[in-house]
Design an enzyme around this catalytic site. Structure first.
Site, PDB file in Angstrom:
ATOM      1  CD  GLU A  57      98.673  -4.035  43.232  1.00 57.07           C
ATOM      2  OE1 GLU A  57      99.724  -3.068  44.326  1.00 57.07           O
ATOM      3  OE2 GLU A  57      99.889  -5.032  43.103  1.00 57.07           O
ATOM      4  CG  PHE A  96     100.048 -14.036  40.908  1.00 57.26           C
ATOM      5  CD1 PHE A  96      99.789 -15.040  41.332  1.00 57.26           C
ATOM      6  CD2 PHE A  96     101.618 -13.305  41.455  1.00 57.26           C
ATOM      7  CE1 PHE A  96     100.925 -16.167  40.340  1.00 57.26           C
ATOM      8  CE2 PHE A  96     102.524 -14.094  40.448  1.00 57.26           C
ATOM      9  CZ  PHE A  96     101.925 -14.671  40.442  1.00 57.26           C
ATOM     10  CG  ASP A 102      96.343 -14.475  44.889  1.00 49.73           C
ATOM     11  OD1 ASP A 102      95.599 -15.221  46.236  1.00 49.73           O
ATOM     12  OD2 ASP A 102      96.545 -14.590  43.860  1.00 49.73           O
ATOM     13  CG  HIS A 108     101.800 -16.174  44.884  1.00 45.37           C
ATOM     14  ND1 HIS A 108     101.821 -15.564  45.929  1.00 45.37           N
ATOM     15  CD2 HIS A 108     102.381 -15.306  44.032  1.00 45.37           C
ATOM     16  CE1 HIS A 108     103.034 -14.836  45.528  1.00 45.37           C
ATOM     17  NE2 HIS A 108     103.182 -14.089  44.788  1.00 45.37           N
TER      18      HIS A 108
END
Ligand SMILES: Cc1ncc(C[n+]2csc(CCOP(=O)(O)OP(=O)(O)O)c2C)c(N)n1
Length: 659
Positions: free
Chosen positions: A398, A421, A423, A465
């Site tokens: 990410e 997600f 999260d 999630h």
């Protein structure tokens, strides 16, 4: 030192010498100013100049270079005006950050330099983004990015090298191995022997060079760059060197054994090259002196200019406004009348597809978003339509991909980064809150990146999630946040987010994907960012909410059919619509702020505080908040239902109506 001048002309050698001498002379002057208390902090690059200078001189002037805190020679080799550079060091308006960031923490597109943020690692991926833009545009350019041996322990280093390798990006990762990260010696930093050992592990060519030998650095980077331009790929160059002063001037050098200084003093990059040029009869002592005189005059003039400038005066409006790239949105209405019933998920997909058509410079990046279509199938079929260059599967990283987004912005491209997600954004947090959000304020470089955030609970998916994490970003100036609750808004706000040149966090509730649908325009349209919408009119109580909260409020309205409940859907959380909130408070005098996020530190707290401060006289009851419990999101449905605020919403609404 072993110099090999190859085919380089005398002019080139003298040019290199001049470039090498300049940062040394500036530094020597800075150290005096530091002792006089006229400069606040200094990270010395003395002993390492050959790396900065050799690499910067080896590139074309329009090729990007991303230096660190010891790379004064990069800035000087790019011909930056010294008056402006010193003004930057002193926090003056004429510097590159209007006094907003210090020392080398700036970029300048005019000079094709993107400076560091303090965090050392994140810029490595920004280099990947710049290189990706070059690759997509077939520019035959190379980008050089620096890392220290210490900074290379950050996860960002691994991510950036891996992405560059997988995507074949034309980046040179130049590692300045000076044996220390602040006071920590290499043997406490890493276990491997050489950084070049890492190259093959990533599938990257790696070279080790003597970082104190200006000709070796220059020649190696030149050849590497020439080869990469023709055959785009990353390369790792490890330059062995030594830091002749402390980490920064205040930290001293006690932690470094004296013998090392003695050993490396003999390898001084400037003195050795001087001796070589004299021996080779490229320069006479006299010519050398005259170069020094010229540089001295240039430095003194620069200092005078910088010192003569007063410290900046703060202008509050300007400071606030500069957090964002100026952009005045003109809301776009759909061209035709056509409408189609679409689910929330399809509305997002529709908007994304139309934005891809509208902006050829828009690149989508995310895990499994290409052939697989993303885990929620939002980009299904996109590869066939737009190709793999623009619809990019990413490795699991990410942070790097968000950094790539900033790099693409530097080169004028737009990007959308899909978090699988919401999260998982925590793995890229620093890039968003430190790099994307602050870049425009710091040096005027906007981050044209939309981060899509599949969010929310109610799916029995457990703590990792299901999170609502919009408040993490709400606290960060420089970001915008939108959070649609209907298919119509989902499409219009996504298009608006992509149109906006600033970084926008786009939250999409997973539970809404396939549970709601609506007739929405077929054509492209946008919705104003920062504008709330009254989704139900009422007189007794206002529920201010967003996302899933809008649907809970509507259900409550049906349950309490006797009460007249107004529902205000914020739609945008940053900025949020204060006028609409005030109007809603004025209308009913009773307010509940509802959100799915945890209570403590949630956005409701800010809105409640603002209402109390600015609308106190309009209230007939205390401002109430209803939110999820202050726990992680539990997995088992009965626990999750207790966590979520639906039941508490009804109790609170009844209490408020009876207040
Ligand atoms: C993420 C992060 N952690 C800690 C620091 C504090 N810090 C600044 S420079 C530095 C050492 C860096 O060492 P290295 O990468 O080898 O570069 P050098 O200073 O030796 O040139 C540290 C620990 C930081 N800036 N960023």
């Amino acid at each position: 030192m072993n110099y090999n001048r190859k085919e380089y002309s005398e002019e080139e050698l003298i040019q290199l010498y001049r470039a090498l001498l300049k940062p040394r002379m500036i530094e020597e002057r800075m150290l005096v100013l530091l002792r006089q208390g006229r400069v606040s902090k200094w990270f010395s690059g003395i002993g390492q100049e050959a790396i900065s200078v050799g690499s910067a001189m080896a590139l074309e002037p329009d090729e990007y270079i991303l230096p660190l805190h010891r790379n004064l020679g990069v800035f000087t080799s790019r011909g930056i005006d010294l008056g402006r550079l010193f003004a930057q060091f002193q926090g003056k308006t004429h510097g590159f950050t209007k006094g907003r960031d210090r020392s080398f923490h700036f970029g300048t597109n005019e000079h094709h330099i993107v400076g560091m943020i303090s965090h050392l690692g994140p810029q490595l991926a920004v280099a990947d983004g710049i290189a990706l833009a070059d690759l997509l545009e077939n520019k035959e350019k190379v980008t050089v990015v620096f890392s220290g041996d210490g900074g290379a322990s950050e996860g960002d280093f691994h991510e950036a090298l891996n992405v560059a390798a997988v995507w074949g990006l034309p980046v040179i990762f130049l590692i300045e191995n000076n044996g220390y990260g602040l006071s920590t010696p290499s043997n406490e930093q890493f276990k491997f022997k050489h950084f070049i050992d890492k190259g093959p592990a990533y599938g990257i060519d790696a070279l080790q060079i003597d970082g104190n030998n200006i000709l070796e650095v220059y020649d190696t980077v030149r050849q590497a760059a020439a080869s990469i331009r023709k055959n785009p790929r990353p390369m790792l160059i490890e330059a062995i060197t030594f830091r002749m002063r402390g980490h920064e001037e205040a930290s001293g050098t006690k932690y470094v054994p004296q013998e090392l200084f003695e050993k490396w003093a003999k390898k001084d990059p400037v003195e050795n090259f001087e001796r070589y040029l004299l021996d080779e009869l490229v320069l006479t002592q006299k010519a050398m002196e005259s170069i020094k005189e010229e540089l001295k005059a240039e430095i003194e003039e620069g200092l005078q200019t910088a010192f003569a400038e007063p410290m900046p005066t703060a202008n509050r409006e300007q400071e606030l406004a500069d957090m964002y790239k100026p952009f005045s949105q003109e809301v776009i209405q759909p061209a035709g009348e056509g409408k189609t019933e679409r689910r929330f998920v399809d509305a997002i997909s529709d908007g994304l597809r139309q934005s891809m058509e509208r902006y050829p410079e828009l690149v989508l990046m995310g895990q499994d978003i290409a052939e697989y279509g993303g885990v929620f199938k939002i980009t299904e079929g996109f590869v066939d339509k737009f190709g793999k260059d623009r619809v990019r599967n990413t490795p699991l990283c990410e942070s790097a991909i968000l950094g790539v987004g900033l790099g693409l912005s530097v080169r004028g491209q737009k990007s959308m980064v899909e978090m699988q997600f919401a999260d998982f954004v925590s793995a890229g947090f620093s890039q968003i809150v430190n790099n994307l959000a602050k870049s425009h304020y710091r040096w005027g470089q906007h981050a044209d990146v939309v981060v899509r955030m599949p969010t929310g609970a109610g799916t029995a998916a457990g703590p990792f999630h299901s999170q609502s994490n919009e408040a993490w970003f709400f606290h960060t100036p420089g970001l915008k946040i939108v959070y649609p609750s209907s298919p119509y808004d989902a499409k219009g706000l996504l298009n608006a987010a992509i149109e906006d040149p600033n970084p926008v966090m786009y939250f999409e509730h997973k539970l809404l994907y396939r549970s709601i649908s609506q007739e929405i325009p077929d054509d492209y349209y946008t919705i104003e960012i920062g504008k709330a919408k009254t989704v139900a009119e009422g007189d007794d109580l206002t529920i201010i909410t967003y996302g899933m909260g809008v649907h809970w409020a509507k259900q409550l309205q049906q349950e309490l059919a006797d009460a007249s409940i107004e529902i205000l859907d914020l739609r945008s959380l940053l900025p949020w619509d204060k006028d609409a909130v005030r109007a809603a408070v004025e209308k009913t005098g009773r307010v509940i702020i509802l959100h799915e996020d945890n209570m403590t530190g949630g956005i409701g707290g800010e809105i409640a505080a603002w209402i109390s401060e600015h609308c106190f006289e309009l209230l007939d009851a205390p401002v109430a908040r209803v939110a999820s419990l202050d726990t992680a999101v539990p997995f088992a449905p009965p626990l999750e239902q207790e966590f979520l605020p639906r039941q508490r919403l009804r109790e609170k609404a009844e209490a408020m109506l009876n207040y």
